[in-house]
Design a protein around this motif. Structure first.
Motif, PDB file in Angstrom:
ATOM      1  N   PHE A  36       0.827  -1.202   0.000  1.00  0.00           N
ATOM      2  CA  PHE A  36       0.000   0.000   0.000  1.00  0.00           C
ATOM      3  C   PHE A  36       0.861   1.252   0.000  1.00  0.00           C
ATOM      4  CE2 PHE A  36      -2.188   3.375   2.376  1.00  0.00           C
ATOM      5  CZ  PHE A  36      -3.309   3.553   1.580  1.00  0.00           C
ATOM      6  N   ALA A  37       1.945   1.240   0.785  1.00  0.00           N
ATOM      7  CA  ALA A  37       2.840   2.393   0.838  1.00  0.00           C
ATOM      8  C   ALA A  37       3.465   2.662  -0.523  1.00  0.00           C
ATOM      9  CB  ALA A  37       3.930   2.162   1.890  1.00  0.00           C
ATOM     10  N   VAL A  38       3.859   1.618  -1.227  1.00  0.00           N
ATOM     11  CA  VAL A  38       4.436   1.770  -2.565  1.00  0.00           C
ATOM     12  C   VAL A  38       3.379   2.325  -3.530  1.00  0.00           C
ATOM     13  CG1 VAL A  38       5.364   0.539  -4.559  1.00  0.00           C
ATOM     14  CG2 VAL A  38       6.186  -0.012  -2.256  1.00  0.00           C
ATOM     15  N   ALA A  39       2.153   1.810  -3.457  1.00  0.00           N
ATOM     16  CA  ALA A  39       1.079   2.276  -4.346  1.00  0.00           C
ATOM     17  C   ALA A  39       0.788   3.761  -4.126  1.00  0.00           C
ATOM     18  CB  ALA A  39      -0.183   1.446  -4.125  1.00  0.00           C
ATOM     19  N   ILE A  40       0.741   4.177  -2.863  1.00  0.00           N
ATOM     20  CA  ILE A  40       0.505   5.589  -2.556  1.00  0.00           C
ATOM     21  C   ILE A  40       1.629   6.454  -3.106  1.00  0.00           C
ATOM     22  CG2 ILE A  40       0.515   7.272  -0.660  1.00  0.00           C
ATOM     23  CD1 ILE A  40      -2.161   6.073  -0.936  1.00  0.00           C
TER      24      ILE A  40
END
Length: 255
Positions: A36-40
């Motif tokens: 999720f952190a990478v996607a954000i």
């Protein structure tokens, strides 16, 4: 430089999440959190680099879909005790970092009305372009090709292509109570209007002046024609019919 910002954002979000929830995050939830952190971070990087000219909807759809997917994964993946991973990053996080980042991305996508550039699949964002988007781009590519091939004198040669593009955009913008269409196409249309206004409005006004002048001339000639008819036409004198002696005698008998 852009990749440096991307890596920095990933590390920053990961560190903030880690410290916000404490060290008790189950190892099973670490992977979905990092995804999720990478996607954000990727979506943030893409949106900034697609801000001018605006191509947020075109360039960042995959990154936005990844945000939706990874956020949903955090609610589906469970820790050892059966608690959804999302609970560790939402319910146990007083700063609401995950929720804030998620809602901020969704709000940016919706404010740009990017969902109107794509077909909704089962109520979720898909990668398939909408029919309106495809048709608009067909009109735009035809117009742009015309301007490119007639760069010396585009106004008279590309008027029809411009009108088709403009009328179609106004049609899809006002249909179904839409205030405007997705931001990519709206920005592209604004750039087209700016170019056409700076280069071709004089041409269009020239033809409008000819039409207006011709109309006024016809009206003036018509007025002078009727005035001339009034003065030049032969005036007719009403004919008075005198009564005959027979009529006078008949009238006296009646009296």
């Amino acid at each position: 430089m852009a990749y440096t910002i991307l890596v920095f954002n990933i590390l920053l979000i990961t560190i903030l999440i880690y410290h916000a929830v404490g060290r008790e995050v189950p190892s099973a939830c670490n992977d979905v959190r990092d995804q999720f952190a990478v996607a954000i971070s990727e979506f943030t990087w893409c949106s900034i680099n697609s801000s001018r000219p605006i191509k947020l909807c075109e360039n960042c759809a995959d990154y936005y879909i990844n945000i939706i997917s990874t956020y949903q994964n955090m609610s589906e993946v469970k820790s050892v005790n059966g608690t959804p991973c999302l609970d560790y990053f939402v319910n146990l996080d007083r700063l609401q970092i995950v929720e804030t980042q998620y809602l901020s991305s969704v709000d940016l996508w919706n404010r740009g009305k990017c969902y109107e550039c794509y077909v909704a699949a089962n109520g979720t964002q898909s990668r398939e372009r909408s029919n309106e988007y495809k048709q608009f781009m067909n009109y735009y590519e035809s117009y742009n090709s015309c301007v490119t091939n007639n760069h010396d004198n585009p106004c008279p040669n590309c008027m029809d292509s411009y009108d088709l593009l403009q009328n179609y955009f106004l049609g899809i913008s006002n249909s179904n109570e839409r205030i405007s269409f997705c931001i990519d196409l709206a920005d592209l249309m604004n750039s087209t209007w700016t170019y056409w206004g700076e280069n071709c409005c004089k041409y269009r006004k020239h033809h409008e002046y000819i039409f207006i002048g011709s109309t006024i001339g016809v009206i003036i000639l018509t007025i002078f024609f009727y005035i001339g008819v009034q003065f030049c036409a032969e005036k007719r004198v009403p004919t008075i019919i005198q009564q005959t002696r027979f009529a006078e005698s008949l009238s006296s008998l009646r009296n």
